[in-house]
Motif scaffolding. Structure first.
Motif, short mmCIF file in Angstrom:
data_model
loop_
_atom_site.label_atom_id
_atom_site.label_comp_id
_atom_site.label_asym_id
_atom_site.label_seq_id
_atom_site.Cartn_x
_atom_site.Cartn_y
_atom_site.Cartn_z
N ILE A 1 0.88 -1.34 0.29
CA ILE A 1 -0.23 -0.22 -0.22
C ILE A 1 0.93 1.01 -0.27
O ILE A 1 0.35 2.43 -0.77
CB ILE A 1 -0.60 0.09 1.09
CG1 ILE A 1 -2.31 -1.50 0.99
CG2 ILE A 1 -1.87 1.64 1.27
CD1 ILE A 1 -2.73 -1.27 2.28
N GLY A 2 1.54 1.47 0.42
CA GLY A 2 3.11 2.06 0.56
C GLY A 2 3.38 2.90 -0.45
O GLY A 2 4.01 3.77 -1.26
N ILE A 3 3.83 1.53 -1.07
CA ILE A 3 4.88 1.67 -2.56
C ILE A 3 3.23 2.18 -3.65
O ILE A 3 3.91 3.02 -4.41
CB ILE A 3 5.54 0.24 -3.11
CG1 ILE A 3 6.28 -0.16 -2.18
CG2 ILE A 3 5.33 0.21 -4.37
CD1 ILE A 3 6.69 -1.48 -2.12
N VAL A 4 1.94 1.37 -3.43
CA VAL A 4 1.28 2.02 -4.58
C VAL A 4 0.92 3.40 -3.95
O VAL A 4 1.29 4.54 -5.08
CB VAL A 4 -0.20 1.56 -4.50
CG1 VAL A 4 -0.99 1.93 -5.06
CG2 VAL A 4 0.53 0.05 -4.90
N VAL B 1 3.37 6.16 -2.96
CA VAL B 1 3.89 6.46 -3.23
C VAL B 1 4.19 7.24 -5.05
O VAL B 1 4.11 7.98 -5.14
CB VAL B 1 5.46 6.48 -2.76
CG1 VAL B 1 6.61 6.99 -3.27
CG2 VAL B 1 5.49 6.29 -1.47
N VAL B 2 3.55 6.08 -5.55
CA VAL B 2 3.75 5.62 -6.91
C VAL B 2 2.40 6.72 -7.74
O VAL B 2 2.26 7.84 -8.46
CB VAL B 2 3.32 4.19 -7.47
CG1 VAL B 2 3.29 4.22 -9.02
CG2 VAL B 2 5.25 3.49 -7.56
N TRP B 3 1.39 6.54 -6.92
CA TRP B 3 0.47 7.13 -6.71
C TRP B 3 0.81 8.51 -7.35
O TRP B 3 0.38 9.24 -7.60
CB TRP B 3 -0.72 6.71 -6.76
CG TRP B 3 -2.41 7.92 -6.93
CD1 TRP B 3 -2.35 8.52 -7.64
CD2 TRP B 3 -2.81 7.60 -5.84
NE1 TRP B 3 -3.89 8.87 -7.72
CE2 TRP B 3 -4.33 8.16 -6.82
CE3 TRP B 3 -3.89 7.02 -4.86
CZ2 TRP B 3 -5.96 7.99 -5.97
CZ3 TRP B 3 -4.87 6.51 -4.13
CH2 TRP B 3 -5.99 7.20 -4.82
N ILE B 4 1.36 9.73 -5.88
CA ILE B 4 1.97 11.06 -5.36
C ILE B 4 2.56 11.44 -6.88
O ILE B 4 2.49 11.97 -7.11
CB ILE B 4 2.12 10.67 -4.54
CG1 ILE B 4 1.43 10.76 -2.87
CG2 ILE B 4 2.95 12.48 -3.69
CD1 ILE B 4 1.59 10.52 -1.87
N ALA B 5 3.71 10.63 -7.03
CA ALA B 5 4.67 10.82 -8.32
C ALA B 5 4.01 11.27 -9.19
O ALA B 5 4.32 12.28 -10.03
CB ALA B 5 5.94 9.72 -8.08
N LEU B 6 3.47 10.37 -9.80
CA LEU B 6 2.18 10.61 -10.88
C LEU B 6 1.55 11.26 -11.26
O LEU B 6 1.19 11.87 -12.06
CB LEU B 6 1.49 9.16 -11.45
CG LEU B 6 2.76 7.74 -11.53
CD1 LEU B 6 1.64 6.34 -12.00
CD2 LEU B 6 3.27 8.69 -13.21
N ALA B 7 0.90 11.93 -10.09
CA ALA B 7 0.22 12.61 -9.58
C ALA B 7 0.98 14.73 -9.61
O ALA B 7 0.66 15.18 -10.40
CB ALA B 7 -0.92 13.40 -8.34
N ALA B 8 1.75 13.94 -8.96
CA ALA B 8 3.35 15.18 -9.32
C ALA B 8 3.54 15.66 -10.72
O ALA B 8 3.18 16.64 -11.46
CB ALA B 8 4.07 15.33 -8.33
#
Length: 57
Positions: free
Chosen positions: A6-9, A11-18
């Motif tokens: 869940i943490g990895i998902v 982090v990836v989600w926040i990075a893609l949003a940025a």
């Protein structure tokens, strides 16, 4: 283990949003600069100068 996934998902989600926000914000600037650069190249091509880099023999 579940929290790690869940943490990895997250982090990836926040990075893609940025990255998406950056691309969305910078895309108009990219388009305008490409148009200005194209107009500049067109002007330079149409202006024709007497300065030539090839030496005349």
């Amino acid at each position: 283990m579940v929290w790690k996934i869940i943490g990895i998902v997250a982090v990836v989600w926040i990075a893609l949003a940025a990255i998406g926000a950056l691309i969305k914000g910078l895309f108009p600037i990219l388009v305008i600069s490409a148009i200005v650069f194209g107009l500049y190249l067109l002007y330079k091509a149409m202006a024709g100068s007497d300065n030539s880099t090839v030496s005349k023999l």
